[in-house]
Motif scaffolding. Structure first.
Motif, PDB file in Angstrom:
ATOM      1  N   GLU A  94     -31.638 -48.578  19.475  1.00  0.00           N
ATOM      2  CA  GLU A  94     -32.315 -49.473  18.540  1.00  0.00           C
ATOM      3  C   GLU A  94     -33.734 -48.968  18.242  1.00  0.00           C
ATOM      4  OE1 GLU A  94     -31.285 -51.943  16.795  1.00  0.00           O
ATOM      5  OE2 GLU A  94     -32.987 -53.262  16.351  1.00  0.00           O
ATOM      6  N   VAL A  95     -34.430 -48.501  19.269  1.00  0.00           N
ATOM      7  CA  VAL A  95     -35.770 -47.930  19.062  1.00  0.00           C
ATOM      8  C   VAL A  95     -35.685 -46.786  18.053  1.00  0.00           C
ATOM      9  CG1 VAL A  95     -37.614 -46.569  20.144  1.00  0.00           C
ATOM     10  CG2 VAL A  95     -36.695 -48.588  21.316  1.00  0.00           C
ATOM     11  N   ASP A  96     -34.716 -45.901  18.265  1.00  0.00           N
ATOM     12  CA  ASP A  96     -34.600 -44.740  17.381  1.00  0.00           C
ATOM     13  C   ASP A  96     -34.220 -45.154  15.965  1.00  0.00           C
ATOM     14  OD1 ASP A  96     -35.304 -43.091  19.428  1.00  0.00           O
ATOM     15  OD2 ASP A  96     -33.279 -42.371  19.858  1.00  0.00           O
ATOM     16  N   ALA A  97     -33.393 -46.179  15.846  1.00  0.00           N
ATOM     17  CA  ALA A  97     -32.980 -46.642  14.511  1.00  0.00           C
ATOM     18  C   ALA A  97     -34.179 -47.168  13.727  1.00  0.00           C
ATOM     19  CB  ALA A  97     -31.905 -47.726  14.646  1.00  0.00           C
ATOM     20  N   ILE A  98     -35.005 -47.970  14.379  1.00  0.00           N
ATOM     21  CA  ILE A  98     -36.182 -48.514  13.698  1.00  0.00           C
ATOM     22  C   ILE A  98     -37.177 -47.387  13.399  1.00  0.00           C
ATOM     23  CG2 ILE A  98     -38.123 -50.123  13.864  1.00  0.00           C
ATOM     24  CD1 ILE A  98     -36.311 -51.791  15.804  1.00  0.00           C
ATOM     25  N   ALA A  99     -37.374 -46.506  14.388  1.00  0.00           N
ATOM     26  CA  ALA A  99     -38.334 -45.406  14.201  1.00  0.00           C
ATOM     27  C   ALA A  99     -37.896 -44.492  13.057  1.00  0.00           C
ATOM     28  CB  ALA A  99     -38.486 -44.608  15.496  1.00  0.00           C
ATOM     29  N   THR A 100     -36.600 -44.277  12.928  1.00  0.00           N
ATOM     30  CA  THR A 100     -36.106 -43.428  11.843  1.00  0.00           C
ATOM     31  C   THR A 100     -36.400 -44.068  10.486  1.00  0.00           C
ATOM     32  OG1 THR A 100     -34.380 -42.551  13.269  1.00  0.00           O
ATOM     33  CG2 THR A 100     -34.041 -42.323  10.891  1.00  0.00           C
ATOM     34  N   GLN A 101     -36.237 -45.386  10.413  1.00  0.00           N
ATOM     35  CA  GLN A 101     -36.546 -46.087   9.163  1.00  0.00           C
ATOM     36  C   GLN A 101     -38.029 -45.954   8.797  1.00  0.00           C
ATOM     37  OE1 GLN A 101     -33.487 -46.606   7.629  1.00  0.00           O
ATOM     38  NE2 GLN A 101     -34.305 -48.579   6.984  1.00  0.00           N
ATOM     39  N   LEU A 102     -38.873 -45.988   9.821  1.00  0.00           N
ATOM     40  CA  LEU A 102     -40.318 -45.981   9.571  1.00  0.00           C
ATOM     41  C   LEU A 102     -40.906 -44.569   9.469  1.00  0.00           C
ATOM     42  CD1 LEU A 102     -41.337 -48.892  11.967  1.00  0.00           C
ATOM     43  CD2 LEU A 102     -41.353 -48.950   9.470  1.00  0.00           C
ATOM     44  N   ALA A 103     -40.114 -43.573   9.856  1.00  0.00           N
ATOM     45  CA  ALA A 103     -40.663 -42.207   9.930  1.00  0.00           C
ATOM     46  C   ALA A 103     -41.329 -41.738   8.637  1.00  0.00           C
ATOM     47  CB  ALA A 103     -39.575 -41.228  10.361  1.00  0.00           C
ATOM     48  N   PRO A 104     -40.748 -41.999   7.460  1.00  0.00           N
ATOM     49  CA  PRO A 104     -41.430 -41.541   6.235  1.00  0.00           C
ATOM     50  C   PRO A 104     -42.813 -42.181   6.047  1.00  0.00           C
ATOM     51  CG  PRO A 104     -39.137 -42.081   5.779  1.00  0.00           C
ATOM     52  CD  PRO A 104     -39.420 -42.587   7.164  1.00  0.00           C
ATOM     53  N   LEU A 105     -42.951 -43.420   6.497  1.00  0.00           N
ATOM     54  CA  LEU A 105     -44.262 -44.075   6.415  1.00  0.00           C
ATOM     55  C   LEU A 105     -45.251 -43.377   7.354  1.00  0.00           C
ATOM     56  CD1 LEU A 105     -46.085 -46.375   5.441  1.00  0.00           C
ATOM     57  CD2 LEU A 105     -45.108 -47.821   7.247  1.00  0.00           C
ATOM     58  N   TRP A 106     -44.782 -43.067   8.546  1.00  0.00           N
ATOM     59  CA  TRP A 106     -45.671 -42.390   9.500  1.00  0.00           C
ATOM     60  C   TRP A 106     -46.027 -40.984   9.026  1.00  0.00           C
ATOM     61  CZ3 TRP A 106     -42.237 -44.502  14.032  1.00  0.00           C
ATOM     62  CH2 TRP A 106     -42.562 -45.842  14.237  1.00  0.00           C
ATOM     63  N   GLU A 107     -45.111 -40.370   8.309  1.00  0.00           N
ATOM     64  CA  GLU A 107     -45.451 -39.052   7.742  1.00  0.00           C
ATOM     65  C   GLU A 107     -46.581 -39.186   6.714  1.00  0.00           C
ATOM     66  OE1 GLU A 107     -41.819 -37.280   6.269  1.00  0.00           O
ATOM     67  OE2 GLU A 107     -40.905 -37.557   8.253  1.00  0.00           O
ATOM     68  N   LEU A 108     -46.535 -40.231   5.902  1.00  0.00           N
ATOM     69  CA  LEU A 108     -47.636 -40.458   4.956  1.00  0.00           C
ATOM     70  C   LEU A 108     -48.942 -40.727   5.703  1.00  0.00           C
ATOM     71  CD1 LEU A 108     -46.307 -42.598   1.966  1.00  0.00           C
ATOM     72  CD2 LEU A 108     -46.499 -40.119   2.190  1.00  0.00           C
ATOM     73  N   CYS A 109     -48.844 -41.471   6.797  1.00  0.00           N
ATOM     74  CA  CYS A 109     -50.049 -41.751   7.592  1.00  0.00           C
ATOM     75  C   CYS A 109     -50.637 -40.453   8.142  1.00  0.00           C
ATOM     76  CB  CYS A 109     -49.729 -42.699   8.746  1.00  0.00           C
ATOM     77  SG  CYS A 109     -49.417 -44.403   8.216  1.00  0.00           S
ATOM     78  N   ALA A 110     -49.762 -39.570   8.614  1.00  0.00           N
ATOM     79  CA  ALA A 110     -50.252 -38.291   9.159  1.00  0.00           C
ATOM     80  C   ALA A 110     -50.901 -37.468   8.052  1.00  0.00           C
ATOM     81  CB  ALA A 110     -49.105 -37.524   9.801  1.00  0.00           C
TER      82      ALA A 110
END
Lengths: 304, 304
Positions: free
Chosen positions: B230-246
């Motif tokens: 479940e952690v990985d599923a949510i993190a995968t959904q949010l990953a593009p947002l975190w890429e923009l943050c980086a």
């Protein structure tokens, strides 16, 4: 104004705030020593640690004491709005120029840095020196950024971080081609000043020049007439002091030096920065006879 | 208070200053989402760019809106005297805890950093979280410094910079041995949060938790029950947002996200920081359906 020796004094501080009388006496001493300009409220003068009101007070005191010698006032702050307040106060006090640093908390993009200088320049009615000091601001100016910023009509000098030759002279050469002819290029980092001036820097933005103006003036004049032997002789005398600055931070070292020379009553640093430990102060105290000899040598050589 | 999800909201700003009403609405939304604590006036909340008076105003608004949910107030500033003013204002407003960063201009010695925390702790009547964020403060905390600072009775948590596993979990292990048992260890850097929580971090000091609390709460709860899938599923959904943050800085990205979600009227950054260029905003806007899906998934899975 942005040529020769620009001397950066400490801002004397007491528990009550800025000691205007103390700053006036220090500035008068610099005028007497023949510095070309005075850089009040530089890093050496604690600018990031003073309130807007304290900075306005210090600017008035320094400018009033400097007479005909031009005073450059440091106006950097974390927000553009505070910088603008400092610009207005410095100009009201009669500043001849502004030293503009871009302080950072969030890392800034190159575009944000350039836009910041555009915003500050638009508010400035006096010439600007761009303060390139990655060690404290964490902004890495590229030659391209300098080119864009130096194209602003208010910008008339760049204060570059010191570096050994040929790294410094290489950068100087690249920037000469990139910036307008009326923009001077200066060195900070006292230990690099002699070689930088001999290598073509127009101005030495000097920490020790604000506290030991005589040898700094002598070194600058020797470099301007191409006298490498004299430059090296003065630099050798001062080298142990510059080593202490490298080890303990020039901000702390000159704040103590000002006390040891009787120029200030208290060590002009603000917490979280602390005065040096006694062992370090003892190292500095041990250099005083050598420093006095440097001044004496200079007086003997250059007495009118 | 220094466990689970600690959500860091933006501080809505208008030309007139802090928008207290807007901040209150954002905080109420976080309370409704079930965050464990709220970190007002963190880096995400513009603390270094606000005046002491604005910070006191924002602290009052956030604490008043949070009800029974503990609010941690960021009190860092460049001078100890300003930090003390912020501590006093936060405590007067009813802060449950303080987030203490040591901002720098002159590089500080390890001793100066430790002494700074001693001085702040001596003034604090509520628990302290130490803010270790070298990317903005340029202070490199060693384990030994953390050991000395965490021995202060007021210190109850450390907010560590995010890093990939095993670098983060190695540091966590070393610090566990060095600090008292009642000092929790937390992760910041949202992209690292899932692995860090699964690896034993006690708390996620979360940027996106302040703007997208539902998926952040869901990720935290999943990690607490050891549900890596479940952690990985949510993190995968949010990953593009975190890429923009980086790429663009999380400070800028969440300030825009808050506007796109209708939480604030204006992009809550202050100059010299600038809003993102339109192309970057378009990238963020394109992620909104995916973000909405994350929230929807979470609501389906975790609805009471």
């Amino acid at each position: 104004m942005f040529t020769g020796l620009s001397a950066f004094p400490v801002t004397p501080l007491s528990d009550a705030g800025v000691d205007s009388g103390g700053l006036s006496r220090i500035v008068e001493r610099l005028v007497g020593a023949g510095v070309e300009s005075i850089g009040a409220l530089g890093s050496t003068g604690s600018y990031p640690y003073l309130s807007t009101a304290e900075r306005a007070q210090a600017a008035r005191a320094a400018i009033s004491a400097a007479g005909d010698v031009p005073v450059i006032i440091g106006v950097g702050a974390l927000t553009l709005s505070d910088v603008i307040r400092n610009v207005d106060a410095a100009q009201s006090a009669g500043a001849s120029g502004l030293l503009v640093s871009v302080m950072t908390y969030q890392p800034l993009t190159d575009e944000e840095v350039v836009a910041f200088f555009e915003d500050v320049a638009a508010r400035s009615s006096v010439p600007i020196c761009v303060y390139d000091n990655p060690g404290t601001t964490h902004v890495a100016f590229t030659d391209s950024m300098h080119e864009r910023i130096a194209a602003l009509p208010q910008v008339r000098s760049i204060k570059l971080p010191g570096a050994p030759v040929p790294a410094f002279t290489d950068r100087l050469g690249a920037l000469r081609k990139a910036v307008p002819d009326d923009v001077t290029l200066g060195v900070s980092g006292d230990a690099f000043a002699g070689d930088a001036l001999l290598g073509g820097a127009d101005v030495w933005y000097s920490v020790i020049g604000g506290t030991l103006p005589e040898p700094a003036v002598a070194l600058t004049l020797a470099a301007q007439r191409g006298d490498r032997a004299e430059v090296d002789a003065i630099a050798t005398q001062l080298a142990p002091l510059w080593e202490l600055c490298a080890r303990y931070g020039s901000y702390r070292v000159v704040a103590h030096l000002a006390v040891l020379l009787g120029l200030t009553d208290t060590v002009a640093v603000r917490r979280p920065v602390r005065p040096l430990a006694e062992a370090a102060v003892a190292e500095l105290r041990a250099l005083l006879p050598r420093i006095a000899a440097t001044v004496a040598v200079d007086r003997r050589t250059h007495a009118p």
